[in-house]
Scaffold this active site. Structure first.
Site, PDB file in Angstrom:
ATOM      1  N   HIS A 133       0.871  -1.309  -0.031  1.00  0.00           N
ATOM      2  CA  HIS A 133       0.018  -0.019   0.135  1.00  0.00           C
ATOM      3  C   HIS A 133       0.877   1.442   0.168  1.00  0.00           C
ATOM      4  CE1 HIS A 133      -3.842  -1.832   1.588  1.00  0.00           C
ATOM      5  NE2 HIS A 133      -3.602  -2.666   0.717  1.00  0.00           N
ATOM      6  N   TYR A 168      -8.858   5.299   7.606  1.00  0.00           N
ATOM      7  CA  TYR A 168      -9.187   5.770   9.089  1.00  0.00           C
ATOM      8  C   TYR A 168     -10.387   6.961   9.225  1.00  0.00           C
ATOM      9  CZ  TYR A 168      -4.789   3.227  10.145  1.00  0.00           C
ATOM     10  OH  TYR A 168      -3.907   2.336  10.217  1.00  0.00           O
ATOM     11  N   PRO A 215      -3.488   0.308  18.761  1.00  0.00           N
ATOM     12  CA  PRO A 215      -3.306  -0.299  17.279  1.00  0.00           C
ATOM     13  C   PRO A 215      -3.731   0.755  16.474  1.00  0.00           C
ATOM     14  CG  PRO A 215      -5.341  -1.366  18.471  1.00  0.00           C
ATOM     15  CD  PRO A 215      -4.724  -0.404  19.552  1.00  0.00           C
ATOM     16  N   LYS A 223       1.631  -0.219  14.979  1.00  0.00           N
ATOM     17  CA  LYS A 223       3.108  -0.426  15.353  1.00  0.00           C
ATOM     18  C   LYS A 223       3.515  -1.531  16.236  1.00  0.00           C
ATOM     19  CE  LYS A 223       4.655   3.201  13.228  1.00  0.00           C
ATOM     20  NZ  LYS A 223       4.668   2.535  12.031  1.00  0.00           N
ATOM     21  N   TYR A 278       4.409   6.441  10.176  1.00  0.00           N
ATOM     22  CA  TYR A 278       3.408   5.298   9.582  1.00  0.00           C
ATOM     23  C   TYR A 278       4.223   3.955   8.939  1.00  0.00           C
ATOM     24  CZ  TYR A 278      -1.186   2.739   8.760  1.00  0.00           C
ATOM     25  OH  TYR A 278      -1.829   1.815   8.541  1.00  0.00           O
TER      26      TYR A 278
HETATM   27  P1  RFL Z   1       2.460 -11.815  21.338  1.00  0.00           P
HETATM   28  O1  RFL Z   1       2.031 -11.974  19.977  1.00  0.00           O
HETATM   29  O2  RFL Z   1       1.555 -11.708  22.278  1.00  0.00           O
HETATM   30  O3  RFL Z   1       3.241 -13.073  21.755  1.00  0.00           O
HETATM   31  C1  RFL Z   1       3.516 -13.743  23.021  1.00  0.00           C
HETATM   32  C2  RFL Z   1       3.594 -15.105  23.036  1.00  0.00           C
HETATM   33  O4  RFL Z   1       3.820 -15.681  24.500  1.00  0.00           O
HETATM   34  C3  RFL Z   1       2.930 -16.974  24.880  1.00  0.00           C
HETATM   35  N1  RFL Z   1       3.054 -16.779  26.254  1.00  0.00           N
HETATM   36  C4  RFL Z   1       3.645 -17.750  26.947  1.00  0.00           C
HETATM   37  N2  RFL Z   1       4.517 -18.747  26.493  1.00  0.00           N
HETATM   38  C5  RFL Z   1       4.995 -19.768  27.382  1.00  0.00           C
HETATM   39  N3  RFL Z   1       4.674 -19.241  28.903  1.00  0.00           N
HETATM   40  C6  RFL Z   1       4.018 -18.405  29.284  1.00  0.00           C
HETATM   41  N4  RFL Z   1       4.010 -17.990  30.574  1.00  0.00           N
HETATM   42  C7  RFL Z   1       3.590 -17.396  28.310  1.00  0.00           C
HETATM   43  N5  RFL Z   1       2.669 -16.231  28.300  1.00  0.00           N
HETATM   44  C8  RFL Z   1       2.490 -15.969  27.236  1.00  0.00           C
HETATM   45  C9  RFL Z   1       1.815 -16.225  24.333  1.00  0.00           C
HETATM   46  O5  RFL Z   1       0.799 -17.324  23.998  1.00  0.00           O
HETATM   47  C10 RFL Z   1       1.909 -15.783  22.992  1.00  0.00           C
HETATM   48  O6  RFL Z   1       2.097 -16.783  21.640  1.00  0.00           O
HETATM   49  O7  RFL Z   1       3.619 -11.000  21.580  1.00  0.00           O
HETATM   50  P2  RFL Z   1       4.955 -10.352  20.175  1.00  0.00           P
HETATM   51  O8  RFL Z   1       5.728 -11.507  19.937  1.00  0.00           O
HETATM   52  O9  RFL Z   1       5.581  -9.477  21.407  1.00  0.00           O
HETATM   53  O10 RFL Z   1       4.039  -9.881  19.223  1.00  0.00           O
HETATM   54  C11 RFL Z   1       3.272  -8.221  19.428  1.00  0.00           C
HETATM   55  C12 RFL Z   1       2.276  -8.472  18.768  1.00  0.00           C
HETATM   56  O11 RFL Z   1       1.461  -9.494  18.818  1.00  0.00           O
HETATM   57  C13 RFL Z   1       1.268  -7.119  18.912  1.00  0.00           C
HETATM   58  O12 RFL Z   1       2.043  -5.913  19.184  1.00  0.00           O
HETATM   59  C14 RFL Z   1       0.624  -6.845  17.691  1.00  0.00           C
HETATM   60  O13 RFL Z   1      -0.454  -7.916  17.366  1.00  0.00           O
HETATM   61  C15 RFL Z   1      -0.304  -5.460  18.124  1.00  0.00           C
HETATM   62  N6  RFL Z   1      -1.203  -5.148  16.886  1.00  0.00           N
HETATM   63  C16 RFL Z   1      -0.794  -4.616  15.730  1.00  0.00           C
HETATM   64  N7  RFL Z   1       0.503  -4.428  15.479  1.00  0.00           N
HETATM   65  C17 RFL Z   1       0.985  -4.134  14.342  1.00  0.00           C
HETATM   66  O14 RFL Z   1       2.127  -3.763  14.057  1.00  0.00           O
HETATM   67  N8  RFL Z   1       0.531  -3.531  13.219  1.00  0.00           N
HETATM   68  C18 RFL Z   1      -0.958  -3.798  13.393  1.00  0.00           C
HETATM   69  O15 RFL Z   1      -1.561  -3.227  12.334  1.00  0.00           O
HETATM   70  C19 RFL Z   1      -1.433  -4.358  14.479  1.00  0.00           C
HETATM   71  N9  RFL Z   1      -2.773  -4.363  14.869  1.00  0.00           N
HETATM   72  C20 RFL Z   1      -2.494  -5.455  16.799  1.00  0.00           C
HETATM   73  C21 RFL Z   1      -3.350  -4.828  15.831  1.00  0.00           C
HETATM   74  C22 RFL Z   1      -2.931  -5.950  18.101  1.00  0.00           C
HETATM   75  C23 RFL Z   1      -4.350  -6.250  18.078  1.00  0.00           C
HETATM   76  N10 RFL Z   1      -4.820  -6.897  19.080  1.00  0.00           N
HETATM   77  C24 RFL Z   1      -5.694  -7.942  18.869  1.00  0.00           C
HETATM   78  C25 RFL Z   1      -4.000  -6.781  20.351  1.00  0.00           C
HETATM   79  C26 RFL Z   1      -4.753  -4.940  15.820  1.00  0.00           C
HETATM   80  C27 RFL Z   1      -5.121  -5.665  16.881  1.00  0.00           C
HETATM   81  C28 RFL Z   1      -6.762  -5.740  17.250  1.00  0.00           C
HETATM   82  C1  PHB Z   2      -5.324  -4.470  10.359  1.00  0.00           C
HETATM   83  O1  PHB Z   2      -5.244  -4.848   9.258  1.00  0.00           O
HETATM   84  O2  PHB Z   2      -5.432  -5.416  11.371  1.00  0.00           O
HETATM   85  C2  PHB Z   2      -5.047  -3.201  11.191  1.00  0.00           C
HETATM   86  C3  PHB Z   2      -4.610  -2.019  10.279  1.00  0.00           C
HETATM   87  C4  PHB Z   2      -4.232  -0.996  10.953  1.00  0.00           C
HETATM   88  C5  PHB Z   2      -4.298  -0.603  12.169  1.00  0.00           C
HETATM   89  C6  PHB Z   2      -4.412  -1.529  13.134  1.00  0.00           C
HETATM   90  C7  PHB Z   2      -4.776  -2.775  12.467  1.00  0.00           C
HETATM   91  O3  PHB Z   2      -4.033   0.618  12.495  1.00  0.00           O
END
Ligand code: RFL
Ligand code: PHB
Length: 390
Positions: A72, A200, A292, A296, A384
């Site tokens: 994109h 957005y 989110p 980032k 971004y």
């Molecule tokens: P994770 O992915 O949470 O992984 C942590 C892992 O540790 C495990 N765990 C354990 N394992 C063993 N023993 C224990 N005691 C444990 N406790 C926990 C868990 O089961 C899990 O598998 O962390 P990590 O690797 O630091 O990654 C971070 C990302 O997952 C997170 O920052 C993103 O998902 C945030 N996020 C977004 N980030 C972006 O860069 N771009 C996006 O567009 C974006 N959109 C989002 C998001 C997060 C969202 N939610 C659901 C929080 C959109 C949403 C809706």
């Molecule tokens: C997504 O596609 O899940 C998404 C995109 C942009 C955001 C957060 C989540 O800022």
């Protein structure tokens, strides 16, 4: 069981770190409390910065990303009945790629297993010990049995609810936090995206985001109350609310389809400093959370472990501790840039607590400034797509 680097958590941070260490000839074991199927199907982030894409491609795990990822070059901002495009690539020379986090996770797991790497799923880490000794021990439970992993270093990549951060003695860490008075209801729908770029939307009913995963799958989000009950959101109510907040431009309508998944995510900003204590290093959501809105979280997790990969290589190759020593300070510069950007995007786009009309006017003024000033739009765009150096 013994290894060089014990990694807690098989999210993007833990898996990428294990992959990078392997490429430097360093052994690691990843312990993950959930099943492989669970982590491969957890729907979360979707936006990769250019730097994250480059890292995945450069280290040999970008083959499917190159094929299936959607590049994109801009995003759209909708507010006050207007629609404006921020031409990110024109302004910065860089782009983002839409590719689901669970696809990144699948690709990394496949690469680790193909290379003979060790990931123990269904292995819950209970406690870390000896972090200030030469041989820390990770205590975990698998198949109802308590086991130990001995290692040179432990890296906590276990997310916000993990156990690693809590292993640091009281008084060492300082935390900085903000909670927001709203959450996101996210849905995955079997509907062709009606647009090619993300939208957005700032709307008086609340924020909405139009994203996607593929030419057949849309990913949509709605601002809801922080304690919202998901059972109060049948599919028809979700579509009605999305229409109300997104169909604000004449002649534009979204495509609807069956909702495949829905969940509610609370919004918070959180940082813990420093990101290291003795032989424990912390990375990703285990030490910092962003709302989110700036997309980032996953990118920061990957940027942290890219630093750690190089730092462990310097330590094991040349007994050079400088990068490990500087890890926290170096990583925190990027973390705080992303904290500010995510807070700023969140504040500009959501319906804020109290419905202060003055704040609403400021939001519109800020959005209009982004829409009309090349300087301000460039600031949004460069954050971004991701700043190469922070
Ligand atoms: P994770 O992915 O949470 O992984 C942590 C892992 O540790 C495990 N765990 C354990 N394992 C063993 N023993 C224990 N005691 C444990 N406790 C926990 C868990 O089961 C899990 O598998 O962390 P990590 O690797 O630091 O990654 C971070 C990302 O997952 C997170 O920052 C993103 O998902 C945030 N996020 C977004 N980030 C972006 O860069 N771009 C996006 O567009 C974006 N959109 C989002 C998001 C997060 C969202 N939610 C659901 C929080 C959109 C949403 C809706
Ligand atoms: C997504 O596609 O899940 C998404 C995109 C942009 C955001 C957060 C989540 O800022």
């Amino acid at each position: 069981m013994r290894t060089q680097v014990g990694i807690v958590g098989a999210g993007p941070a833990g898996l990428m770190l294990s992959h990078l260490l392997h490429r430097h000839g360093i052994e690691s074991v990843v312990l993950e409390s959930r099943s492989r199927d669970h982590v491969e199907h957890r729907v979360r982030a979707g936006v990769l910065e250019q730097g994250s894409v480059d890292l995945l491609c450069r280290t040999g795990v970008g083959e499917r990303l190159r094929r299936e990822g959607l590049r994109h070059e801009g995003i759209e901002l909708r507010f006050a009945g207007e629609s404006h495009r921020v031409p990110m690539t024109e302004l910065t020379g860089r782009a983002i790629t839409v590719y689901g986090q669970q696809e990144v996770v699948k690709d990394l797991i496949a690469a680790r297993l193909a290379a003979g790497g060790t990931i123990h799923f269904d292995a819950e880490v209970l406690r870390l010990a000896g972090l200030n000794s030469a041989e820390p021990v990770v205590h975990f439970r698998r198949d109802g049995r308590d086991e130990e992993l001995r290692c040179d270093f432990v890296v906590g990549c276990d997310g916000f609810h993990g156990v690693s951060r809590g292993a640091v003695p009281e008084g060492v860490l300082t935390s900085y936090e903000r909670t927001y008075p709203f959450a996101w209801l996210g849905v995955l729908a079997a509907a062709a995206p009606a647009v090619e770029e993300l939208i957005y939307a700032n709307h008086e009913r609340g924020f909405a985001l139009y994203s996607m995963r593929s030419p057949e799958i849309s990913r949509l989000y709605l601002q809801v109350a922080p304690d919202e009950d998901i059972t109060r959101w049948p599919d028809e109510r979700i579509w009605a609310e999305l229409r109300a907040r997104l169909e604000t431009v004449p002649g534009w309508s979204l495509n609807e389809g069956p909702i495949l998944e829905k969940s509610i995510t609370p919004m918070r900003s959180f940082v813990v400093e420093p990101m290291q204590w003795e032989r424990l290093f912390l990375a990703g959501d285990a030490v910092h959370i962003v709302p989110p809105t700036g997309a980032k979280g996953m990118n920061l997790a990957l940027a942290d472990v890219a630093l750690l990969g190089d730092a462990f290589a310097a330590w094991y190759d040349r007994a050079d501790a400088e990068l490990l020593t500087n890890y926290s300070a170096t990583a925190l510069r990027r973390v705080w840039r992303a904290q500010h950007f995510s807070w700023w995007m969140t504040s500009m786009l959501h319906r804020l607590a109290g419905d202060d009309p003055y704040e609403a006017k400021l939001q519109t003024a800020t959005l209009r400034y982004v829409a009309t000033s090349r300087g301000y739009a460039t600031s949004l765009a460069e954050n971004y797509v991701g700043l190469p150096e922070v």
